[in-house]
Write an enzyme that holds these catalytic residues in place. Structure first.
Site, PDB file in Angstrom:
ATOM      1  N   GLY A 156       0.866  -1.323   0.067  1.00 38.98           N
ATOM      2  CA  GLY A 156      -0.235  -0.203   0.170  1.00 38.98           C
ATOM      3  C   GLY A 156       0.820   1.104   0.148  1.00 38.98           C
ATOM      4  CG  ASN A 157      -0.080   4.692  -1.408  1.00 41.57           C
ATOM      5  OD1 ASN A 157      -0.968   5.783  -0.838  1.00 41.57           O
ATOM      6  ND2 ASN A 157      -0.622   4.062  -2.612  1.00 41.57           N
ATOM      7  NE  ARG A 158       5.154   6.617   4.619  1.00 42.81           N
ATOM      8  CZ  ARG A 158       5.538   5.816   5.522  1.00 42.81           C
ATOM      9  NH1 ARG A 158       4.568   5.556   6.440  1.00 42.81           N
ATOM     10  NH2 ARG A 158       6.610   5.046   5.551  1.00 42.81           N
ATOM     11  CB  ALA A 170      -1.221   7.872  -3.796  1.00 44.30           C
TER      12      ALA A 170
END
Ligand code: PMT
Length: 398
Positions: free
Chosen positions: A208-210, A276
């Protein structure tokens, strides 16, 4: 100058400051512009200006108590009636109550029930205004999507001079008028992608990402407030939009986001792509939790669909606004993305800027246009960045 106010329903909240005298001319100016005005006063404000003055000018009863003469005054009805609520003057005490939901008077009860946008015009002495408590309350109110009508600098009732004067009635009229001018997105449908995507490795783990989704949700809310119908395709986050004009489509992976965005795009006037999105996903998703074995684990990744690039190829007269999150060679990288993905302009945010990018309530962005010109903005709340993006988008929409 105030043509957008005709027929608008204005709820004017007045709290106890010497600046309350300005509420009389503010009411008169709203009425002169063709608006309908209902006034709510805190008990303290009635010492500064008489309810009779305001009921005469507004041609409506004035409310200051939750109940009067043995009957209950319906704060919910008032909150639902208004197109906009303006709290002017907003004292330090009223700001504190609004920010913390201390519902001990009619004005706060109406504020908590209102579904319309709320503007507040603080008025207080310079040191009260600069006190961290007041500034914290203002910040909190802004984070709840309320809008600040900035204080002015000048002579104050205390005899001191500095920031803290309530904005002049003419300024408040101009700001409200501009707000209704932004209703121009009525009839437009806007696709917005937001949040992260999660790419499953097995039933337990993911890549995943932030991204929190804050930036995209702020754009969705702002567009809905301006009258657009919004389709928000949102990756996994605990945040959500509140406006009833926002159709929420929750997705998890890049593939799901791609499918949903493509399904919606053809019937949209514009797309703002703030998500994102993972560029790669694990080549296979294990059916069961991957067990430990050996010191290393090698995973093979494959490309995900590039949603922006697909929409860019497919677009007819839609406007596409992209985002670029960069850590070096920011402008050059953003330019390449904008051109490759056939975007109309791109919003660059860099992780090198303090307070910008993932998870913050703020962002610092630059717009880059197809002719390679740039427009830089200061660090702002994401809700304000959202308004800047929509202002630019409006210029480009047919
Ligand atoms: O959600 P927040 O915590 O508020 O943070 C906001 C944000 C930092 C996520 C946001 O402001 C932002 O910059 N979003 C884009 C992040 C990004 O990954 O950009 P990119 O440079 O990788 O992608 C460029 C553009 O192509 C973006 O518009 C992206 O949505 C789009 N893209 C990218 C890959 C892909 N497979 N599909 C896409 O549509």
């Amino acid at each position: 100058m105030s043509e957008n106010l005709k027929g608008k329903k204005i709820l004017l909240g007045i709290s106890g400051s010497i600046a309350a005298y300005k509420a009389a001319s503010l009411t008169r100016l709203f009425i002169k512009a063709g608006a309908e005005v209902k006034v709510i006063m805190t008990p303290a404000s009635t010492s500064f200006i008489s309810p009779l003055t305001l009921s005469t000018l507004s041609k409506n009863p004035v409310w200051s108590e939750v109940s009067s003469e043995g009957s209950w005054n319906n704060h919910v009805d008032l909150g639902l009636w208004a197109d906009v609520m303006i709290i002017a003057p907003a004292t330090a005490a009223t700001l504190a109550k609004l920010a913390n939901g201390i519902c001990d008077n009619m004005l706060v009860a109406v504020y908590l029930s209102a579904r319309c946008p709320v503007f507040f015009a603080p008025a207080m002495d310079v040191d009260m205004w600069h006190h961290p408590t007041t500034q914290q309350n203002v910040k909190r109110l802004l984070s709840y999507e309320n809008k600040l009508i900035p204080v002015e600098v000048g002579e104050l009732a205390s005899g001191l001079s500095g920031e803290g004067r309530m904005a002049e009635p003419e300024t408040i009229i101009t700001i409200t008028n501009q707000y209704f001018d932004k209703g121009k997105l009525a009839g437009k449908r806007i696709l917005i992608t937001a949040g992260p995507t999660l790419e499953a490795l097995d039933p337990v783990r993911f890549l995943g990402n932030r991204s929190s989704g804050k930036m995209g949700i702020a754009i969705a809310e702002a567009a809905a407030h301006r009258g657009a119908t919004v389709d928000l395709v949102l990756g996994p986050t605990h945040l959500r939009p509140y406006h009833s004009n926002v159709n929420l489509h929750k997705v998890e992976s890049a593939d799901e986001m791609y499918t949903k965005a493509l399904e919606i795009f053809d019937s949209c006037d514009a797309a703002v792509l703030a998500a994102a999105v993972a560029d790669y996903k694990p080549e296979t998703r294990a059916d069961h939790k991957i067990k430990k074995s050996g010191d290393h684990l090698t995973i093979s990744f494959v490309r995900t669909p590039d949603i922006a690039a697909h929409l860019g190829k497919r677009k007819k007269d839609q406007i596409i606004v992209g985002f670029a999150m960069e850590t070096k060679d920011e402008k050059d990288n953003a330019l390449v993305k904008m051109e490759k993905k056939n975007m109309d302009f791109i919003v660059l945010n860099s992780l090198n800027e303090k307070g910008a990018g993932f998870q913050h309530d703020t962002n610092k962005v630059s717009f880059i246009f197809r002719d390679k010109t740039m427009k830089d903005f200061s660090l702002k709340l994401k809700t304000e960045v959202a308004e800047d993006i929509l202002d630019e988008l409006l210029k480009k929409l047919p």
